[in-house]
Design a protein around this motif. Structure first.
Motif, short mmCIF file in Angstrom:
data_model
loop_
_atom_site.label_atom_id
_atom_site.label_comp_id
_atom_site.label_asym_id
_atom_site.label_seq_id
_atom_site.Cartn_x
_atom_site.Cartn_y
_atom_site.Cartn_z
N VAL A 72 0.84 -1.20 0.00
CA VAL A 72 0.00 0.00 0.00
C VAL A 72 0.87 1.24 0.00
O VAL A 72 2.01 1.22 0.48
N ASP A 85 -9.62 4.36 -4.83
CA ASP A 85 -9.72 3.08 -4.13
C ASP A 85 -8.38 2.36 -4.11
O ASP A 85 -8.06 1.64 -3.17
N ASP A 86 -7.61 2.51 -5.20
CA ASP A 86 -6.27 1.96 -5.30
C ASP A 86 -5.49 2.85 -6.26
O ASP A 86 -6.08 3.72 -6.92
N ARG A 151 -3.59 3.21 0.51
CA ARG A 151 -4.32 2.67 -0.62
C ARG A 151 -3.47 1.58 -1.27
O ARG A 151 -2.26 1.73 -1.43
N PRO A 152 -4.10 0.46 -1.69
CA PRO A 152 -3.35 -0.59 -2.37
C PRO A 152 -2.68 -0.07 -3.64
O PRO A 152 -3.25 0.77 -4.35
N ARG A 154 -1.78 -1.32 -7.07
CA ARG A 154 -2.26 -2.47 -7.84
C ARG A 154 -1.21 -3.13 -8.72
O ARG A 154 -1.37 -4.28 -9.10
#
Length: 191
Positions: A72, A85-86, A151-152, A154
């Protein structure tokens, strides 16, 4: 005699330690370790086993993979990417990375010469609105503050956590702990 279990920052050995204490009369000492300390502690015998974050040099060590952690990015709460969201590495390309990431990834933007700092220090620096840091989710949660979000990321690979111990210290005690980690009951046999 004391059984010594090391654990890397962010790992939570509590469930397994509790089961050990219920099943064994032998004292268990749980010792926090940084990633830099995990392998030397195992090899020197400072700890009998350790919950480690990979990669480590497996020569002379047994290793059981336990789980993967999502990487993250930690951002100041008011950072524009906090609304996502990511995020992708491309979206972080113009940021200041306050702590080098284990993958070697660096933003495209010219980077300041950051002083050496701990993960906790890095989160505090991010909270001040200066830069970002990429950490395993468990570490970000450990050092969470109200003025940061995570936040992740990705397009970064997850980090693997495992249980490691020296091959020449593979005894009944280590196998008892392996059994606990693998969910064996007190009555089940190794197999």
């Amino acid at each position: 005699m004391t059984f010594r279990l090391g654990f890397v920052t962010g790992a939570t050995p509590d469930k397994w330690a509790r089961t050990w204490r219920e099943r064994s009369k032998e004292r268990l000492e749980v010792m926090p370790l940084t990633e830099a300390e995990q392998e030397p502690a195992l090899r020197s015998g400072e700890v009998d086993m350790a919950i480690v974050r990979l990669p480590i040099d497996r020569d002379g060590l047994h290793l059981i993979r336990l789980y993967d952690e999502v990487p993250v990015v930690v951002l100041a709460r008011d950072h524009y990417l906090s609304l996502a969201d990511d995020v992708s590495l491309d979206e972080l390309a113009e940021e200041q990375l306050v702590l080098p990431h284990r993958s070697g990834w660096t933003p495209a933007a010219d980077q300041l010469a950051w002083p050496a700092m701990t993960e906790k220090d890095a989160v505090e620096t991010v909270a001040a609105g200066t830069g970002i840091v990429i950490l395993p989710m468990s570490v970000a949660r450990l050092y969470h503050r109200k003025d940061v979000v995570h936040r992740p990321v990705r397009d970064l690979d997850p980090t693997t956590v495992g249980l490691a111990w020296a091959i020449d210290h593979d005894d009944d005690r280590t196998q008892a702990f392996v059994g606990i980690v693998r969910g064996r009951t007190a009555q089940s046999s190794r197999g």
